[in-house]
Design a protein around this motif. Structure first.
Motif, PDB file in Angstrom:
ATOM      1  N   ASP A   1       0.829  -1.210   0.000  1.00 22.26           N
ATOM      2  CA  ASP A   1       0.000   0.000   0.000  1.00 22.26           C
ATOM      3  C   ASP A   1       0.866   1.264   0.000  1.00 22.26           C
ATOM      4  OD1 ASP A   1      -2.242  -1.522   0.057  1.00 22.26           O
ATOM      5  OD2 ASP A   1      -2.493  -1.429   2.233  1.00 22.26           O
ATOM      6  N   TYR A   2       2.013   1.182   0.649  1.00 21.70           N
ATOM      7  CA  TYR A   2       2.825   2.383   0.832  1.00 21.70           C
ATOM      8  C   TYR A   2       3.667   2.690  -0.400  1.00 21.70           C
ATOM      9  CZ  TYR A   2       0.961   1.417   5.295  1.00 21.70           C
ATOM     10  OH  TYR A   2       0.059   1.166   6.281  1.00 21.70           O
ATOM     11  N   LEU A   3       4.175   1.666  -1.070  1.00 21.78           N
ATOM     12  CA  LEU A   3       4.899   1.935  -2.312  1.00 21.78           C
ATOM     13  C   LEU A   3       3.928   2.387  -3.399  1.00 21.78           C
ATOM     14  CD1 LEU A   3       7.699  -0.756  -2.356  1.00 21.78           C
ATOM     15  CD2 LEU A   3       7.919   1.701  -2.104  1.00 21.78           C
ATOM     16  N   LEU A   4       2.711   1.864  -3.338  1.00 20.39           N
ATOM     17  CA  LEU A   4       1.683   2.350  -4.273  1.00 20.39           C
ATOM     18  C   LEU A   4       1.424   3.836  -4.020  1.00 20.39           C
ATOM     19  CD1 LEU A   4      -0.610   1.943  -6.340  1.00 20.39           C
ATOM     20  CD2 LEU A   4      -2.077   1.265  -4.444  1.00 20.39           C
ATOM     21  N   LEU A   5       1.280   4.195  -2.755  1.00 21.04           N
ATOM     22  CA  LEU A   5       1.039   5.598  -2.414  1.00 21.04           C
ATOM     23  C   LEU A   5       2.219   6.463  -2.840  1.00 21.04           C
ATOM     24  CD1 LEU A   5      -0.694   7.714  -0.904  1.00 21.04           C
ATOM     25  CD2 LEU A   5       0.518   7.096   1.176  1.00 21.04           C
ATOM     26  N   LEU A   6       3.442   5.987  -2.576  1.00 18.36           N
ATOM     27  CA  LEU A   6       4.629   6.762  -2.950  1.00 18.36           C
ATOM     28  C   LEU A   6       4.696   6.926  -4.464  1.00 18.36           C
ATOM     29  CD1 LEU A   6       7.246   8.151  -2.090  1.00 18.36           C
ATOM     30  CD2 LEU A   6       8.394   5.943  -2.192  1.00 18.36           C
ATOM     31  N   GLY A   7       4.453   5.843  -5.193  1.00 17.41           N
ATOM     32  CA  GLY A   7       4.473   5.927  -6.657  1.00 17.41           C
ATOM     33  C   GLY A   7       3.436   6.915  -7.164  1.00 17.41           C
ATOM     34  N   ALA A   8       2.248   6.859  -6.587  1.00 17.59           N
ATOM     35  CA  ALA A   8       1.176   7.760  -7.012  1.00 17.59           C
ATOM     36  C   ALA A   8       1.546   9.213  -6.726  1.00 17.59           C
ATOM     37  CB  ALA A   8      -0.119   7.391  -6.286  1.00 17.59           C
ATOM     38  N   LEU A   9       2.081   9.474  -5.541  1.00 12.22           N
ATOM     39  CA  LEU A   9       2.432  10.850  -5.170  1.00 12.22           C
ATOM     40  C   LEU A   9       3.562  11.383  -6.044  1.00 12.22           C
ATOM     41  CD1 LEU A   9       2.335  10.600  -1.265  1.00 12.22           C
ATOM     42  CD2 LEU A   9       0.704  11.779  -2.737  1.00 12.22           C
ATOM     43  N   LEU A  10       4.579  10.535  -6.279  1.00 14.17           N
ATOM     44  CA  LEU A  10       5.706  10.988  -7.109  1.00 14.17           C
ATOM     45  C   LEU A  10       5.253  11.240  -8.545  1.00 14.17           C
ATOM     46  CD1 LEU A  10       8.605   8.678  -5.809  1.00 14.17           C
ATOM     47  CD2 LEU A  10       8.309  11.123  -5.403  1.00 14.17           C
ATOM     48  N   ALA A  11       4.397  10.359  -9.053  1.00 10.16           N
ATOM     49  CA  ALA A  11       3.904  10.554 -10.425  1.00 10.16           C
ATOM     50  C   ALA A  11       3.109  11.852 -10.519  1.00 10.16           C
ATOM     51  CB  ALA A  11       3.037   9.366 -10.837  1.00 10.16           C
ATOM     52  N   ALA A  12       2.277  12.112  -9.525  1.00 10.20           N
ATOM     53  CA  ALA A  12       1.479  13.334  -9.538  1.00 10.20           C
ATOM     54  C   ALA A  12       2.364  14.567  -9.403  1.00 10.20           C
ATOM     55  CB  ALA A  12       0.459  13.298  -8.402  1.00 10.20           C
ATOM     56  N   THR A  13       3.399  14.467  -8.566  1.00  8.72           N
ATOM     57  CA  THR A  13       4.331  15.587  -8.424  1.00  8.72           C
ATOM     58  C   THR A  13       5.043  15.834  -9.750  1.00  8.72           C
ATOM     59  OG1 THR A  13       4.679  14.943  -6.129  1.00  8.72           O
ATOM     60  CG2 THR A  13       6.275  16.455  -7.057  1.00  8.72           C
ATOM     61  N   ASP A  14       5.434  14.758 -10.408  1.00 13.92           N
ATOM     62  CA  ASP A  14       6.111  14.874 -11.698  1.00 13.92           C
ATOM     63  C   ASP A  14       5.201  15.555 -12.719  1.00 13.92           C
ATOM     64  OD1 ASP A  14       8.249  14.530 -13.388  1.00 13.92           O
ATOM     65  OD2 ASP A  14       7.586  12.559 -14.092  1.00 13.92           O
ATOM     66  N   LEU A  15       3.953  15.113 -12.743  1.00 16.22           N
ATOM     67  CA  LEU A  15       2.998  15.694 -13.693  1.00 16.22           C
ATOM     68  C   LEU A  15       2.808  17.181 -13.417  1.00 16.22           C
ATOM     69  CD1 LEU A  15       1.139  14.745 -16.003  1.00 16.22           C
ATOM     70  CD2 LEU A  15      -0.678  14.581 -14.327  1.00 16.22           C
ATOM     71  N   ALA A  16       2.680  17.518 -12.136  1.00 15.65           N
ATOM     72  CA  ALA A  16       2.499  18.928 -11.778  1.00 15.65           C
ATOM     73  C   ALA A  16       3.732  19.735 -12.170  1.00 15.65           C
ATOM     74  CB  ALA A  16       2.248  19.039 -10.276  1.00 15.65           C
ATOM     75  N   TYR A  17       4.919  19.143 -11.976  1.00 16.51           N
ATOM     76  CA  TYR A  17       6.136  19.857 -12.333  1.00 16.51           C
ATOM     77  C   TYR A  17       6.213  20.082 -13.840  1.00 16.51           C
ATOM     78  CZ  TYR A  17      10.947  21.003 -13.166  1.00 16.51           C
ATOM     79  OH  TYR A  17      12.077  21.631 -13.608  1.00 16.51           O
ATOM     80  N   ILE A  18       5.889  19.031 -14.591  1.00 16.23           N
ATOM     81  CA  ILE A  18       5.919  19.163 -16.060  1.00 16.23           C
ATOM     82  C   ILE A  18       4.951  20.262 -16.495  1.00 16.23           C
ATOM     83  CG2 ILE A  18       5.284  17.970 -18.195  1.00 16.23           C
ATOM     84  CD1 ILE A  18       6.371  15.389 -16.879  1.00 16.23           C
ATOM     85  N   GLU A  19       3.784  20.290 -15.879  1.00 18.22           N
ATOM     86  CA  GLU A  19       2.795  21.299 -16.228  1.00 18.22           C
ATOM     87  C   GLU A  19       3.320  22.699 -15.890  1.00 18.22           C
ATOM     88  OE1 GLU A  19       0.180  21.608 -17.941  1.00 18.22           O
ATOM     89  OE2 GLU A  19      -0.077  23.682 -17.300  1.00 18.22           O
ATOM     90  N   TYR A  20       3.995  22.800 -14.735  1.00 21.34           N
ATOM     91  CA  TYR A  20       4.532  24.095 -14.309  1.00 21.34           C
ATOM     92  C   TYR A  20       5.661  24.554 -15.218  1.00 21.34           C
ATOM     93  CZ  TYR A  20       7.486  27.236 -11.583  1.00 21.34           C
ATOM     94  OH  TYR A  20       8.276  28.270 -11.168  1.00 21.34           O
TER      95      TYR A  20
END
Lengths: 386, 309
Positions: free
Chosen positions: B91-110
């Motif tokens: 559950d925790y690596l899934l959460l970490l993967g999801a958060l990092l992917a979302a952070t990456d997406l937000a960064y790319i958008e920024y």
């Protein structure tokens, strides 16, 4: 505590254990019912949500009633004292003849009793004896400690024990040797509380109350021995005294600071004591933050990432070590789930995730700010983190 | 009452001779994951110019991919029912993967602004991504983040702790979005349960949904004196909605929903009362009597619900 209330608490503990066994599939429904019949519960108990609501609205009613009498022109400390005594009687009746344990209203009455009696007494001391602020704080903290201790002892309210212990340490902080008291008293009291809390002659709530007092004592020791708190004069500031400065006391503090997390953790693990393990975890976290304050290990992002990685690796290694033991246990510790442990953690994870990992919302139309980035703790989405 | 072997095992647990550290390990993993995600966010923030945008985007993407790849390898077969985690860290690596992917997406958008002025749409993309992960890997935490990210896309922040209780949303559009999002979440939860697909996701959706609906109405009911807004319709709507929710929850034996409805009703009635009562003694008298009355009602409701469940 009344003997019938103590007996009811013991029966409730057995019933709760049986319910957890049933939920885990260890026993069947017929066995659970048989346990319930053998250990009947004669108390009126509220579900957690009703407990919260009933307590909240009872406190609201009590405070509003106090305000009503005061606003009606009777601005005298006798009002809170009389109402506090009435609340105490109401609590005694509910915990006693009405058998309302964990019902919300009884606990709220006990809380109101302490609050109103303290307010009324301090008001009296201030008005009639013209005590200064220092003496008033001492009187208030001593009274809170005493009354909360009585509430914990008489009615088995566990949280009151923590309040009593915290108030006692606040009282000690007002003394000229406050820091020394915060260092010495826990060293004497914590082992004593620890040993006493294991006595099966005590009611379950009294045992938990002693554990809570022990945790508060250990946390007080952690604060008093913390070099950062020492240099900032944290304990002294509670009494508006100047910081202690460097000296033998600071050296002793440093020794306690280094030893406390390790000793607490070792004692907790050896005794299979989850209270101590959680306390040790909190103390280790505070120690790590303090260490980072004095020793620059690297940029904050690296420290956070490394600390997170250490936690993850430590958890996985611990699990592997425990799993490799006979029957997946070592020294009475296991990583396998046992009876309802995980539900509360899962609920807490949900609540904390929604509160902290959610991205900042997009601004309403008309606000030009463009703030994309990760959430404060990595929540993807718009925020001001970049 | 119990077979000897089982009795001995249960007695060991009851005496504290066998203790599970499962909860402690889960907390350590959760804290570890949030610290790593926080460190990654800080790394990006502090080193925007030094590291270079492509390195950051690729680094975050690679870390997220590594986590999600491990999750994909470990994951059991998909099921619409509840699936136990195959590993403590799942559950925790899934959460970490999801958060990092979302952070990456937000960064790319920024950094690269592919969506331009429509940048908030990336929140919807993240919400859909979270939903897909939550459904596939059966994670209630990621499901809750999917819902709150969707709300964030509509401008609704659920970071209640960071805001004053009387200023949750303020803006009328955001308030309307909060109510609409809440209704949608409650509906989704109801549908999930009705069709029996990921029915265990229902409590998160329904509770968050009703919290947003009632919070939005309460926010509207609280605005009058400061903004001169239409507090009365909001108050009446809060009263009606709270009463309806309370009645429904009472019938279904849903205690927390009943509590939310009951508090909403009390809030609405008190809002109306303080609008017409002005003397201090009258206000205190109102709160004394109403609180006592409410306690009595709660005691009766609790007894009835206990009898019926």
């Amino acid at each position: 505590m009344r003997p019938d209330a103590a007996a009811a608490e013991r029966a409730q503990a057995v019933r709760e254990a049986a319910a957890a066994w049933r939920e885990a599939g260890e026993i069947d429904e017929a066995t659970r019912r048989a346990v319930d019949e053998r250990f009947p519960d004669d108390r009126v108990r509220a579900r957690p949500v009703f407990h919260l609501l009933l307590a909240g609205f009872t406190v609201l009613a009590g405070l509003a009633a106090t305000g009503l009498v005061l606003a009606a022109g009777r601005e005298t400390p006798v009002v809170p004292i009389v109402l506090g005594l009435l609340a105490a009687v109401a609590a005694e009746v509910q915990f006693g003849p009405l058998r309302r344990a964990e019902s919300g209203t009884a606990g709220a009455c006990a809380f109101l009793a302490v609050l109103l009696l303290v307010v009324g007494t301090v008001w009296t001391l201030n008005r009639d004896l013209h005590l200064g602020p220092d003496a008033t704080i001492r009187a208030a903290t001593a009274l809170v400690a005493t009354l909360s201790g009585l509430v914990a002892w008489r009615w088995g309210m566990r949280a009151a024990a923590a309040v009593a212990a915290a108030a006692a340490f606040l009282f000690l902080a007002q003394l000229p040797i406050g820091r020394a008291c915060w260092l010495v008293v826990p060293l004497v009291a914590a082992p004593l509380l620890h040993r006493t809390s294991r006595s099966t002659r005590l009611a379950p709530s009294h045992r938990t109350a002693l554990r809570l007092a022990e945790v508060v004592a250990l946390l007080a020791l952690a604060v008093a021995s913390n070099p950062w708190a020492h240099d900032a004069g944290f304990v002294e500031r509670l009494a508006e005294l100047p910081p202690a400065g460097p000296g033998i006391l600071r050296t002793l503090c440093l020794g306690a600071f280094l030893l406390l997390p390790a000793v607490t953790l070792v004692v907790g693990l050896r005794g299979r004591d989850r209270w101590l393990i959680w306390t040790a975890g909190a103390v280790v976290a505070v120690s790590a933050v303090t260490f980072r304050h004095y020793v620059h290990l690297g940029p904050l992002w690296a420290v956070l990432t490394c600390a997170g990685a250490v936690l993850v690796v430590a958890a996985l290694v611990t699990r592997r070590v425990l799993d490799s033991g006979q029957n997946k246990e070592r020294r009475g510790l296991t990583a396998e789930p046992l009876f309802g442990d995980e539900r509360k953690v899962r609920l807490a994870e949900l609540a904390v995730s929604m509160a902290t990992l959610t991205p900042e919302a997009k601004p309403p139309a008309g606000e030009p700010s463009f703030r994309p980035g990760g959430g404060d703790f990595g929540g993807g989405g718009a925020s001001d983190s970049f | 009452m119990l077979p000897a072997e089982k009795g001995a095992f249960l007695a060991r647990v009851a005496r504290g001779e066998l203790v599970s550290l499962r909860a402690e390990l889960r907390v350590a993993l959760y804290l570890g994951v949030t610290l790593i995600a926080g460190g990654a966010a800080l790394l990006v923030k502090e080193n925007l110019d030094r590291i270079g945008p492509l390195t950051i985007a690729l680094g975050l993407g690679a870390a997220a991919a590594a986590c999600l790849a491990w999750v994909a390898l470990k994951a059991p077969r998909f099921s619409w029912g509840e699936v136990p985690s195959p590993h403590l860290a799942f559950d925790y690596l899934l959460l970490l993967g999801a958060l990092l992917a979302a952070t990456d997406l937000a960064y790319i958008e920024y950094r690269f602004t592919p969506l331009g002025a429509g940048w908030p749409w990336h929140l919807l993309v993240v919400a859909v991504f979270y939903t897909a992960l939550a459904v596939r890997y059966d994670s209630r935490v990621v499901w809750s983040l999917a819902l709150t990210t969707f709300a964030a896309w509509r401008g609704v922040s659920v970071r209640f702790l960071e805001r004053e209780p009387w200023d949750w949303w303020g803006d009328p559009t955001v308030r309307a979005n909060a109510i609409a999002c809440g209704a949608a979440f409650a509906l989704v939860g109801w549908l999930l349960k009705r069709v029996g697909r990921k029915a265990h996701f229902e409590p998160v959706a329904v509770h968050l949904g009703w919290l947003l609906v009632l919070g939005g109405l309460a926010d509207g009911a609280s605005q009058s004196t400061r903004l001169g807004g239409p507090w009365l319709p909001f108050t009446l709507a809060l009263l009606a909605t709270g009463a309806a929710l309370g009645a429904l929850a009472f019938q279904l034996g849903r205690f927390w929903l009943f509590a939310m409805g009951a508090v909403a009703v009390y809030w609405a009635v008190s809002r109306l009362a303080v609008e017409v009562i002005h003397r201090d003694t009258a206000v205190f008298a109102y709160f004394t009597l109403s609180a006592i009355g409410f306690v009595v009602l709660l005691l009766v409701a609790q007894r009835r619900m206990r009898e019926e469940t």
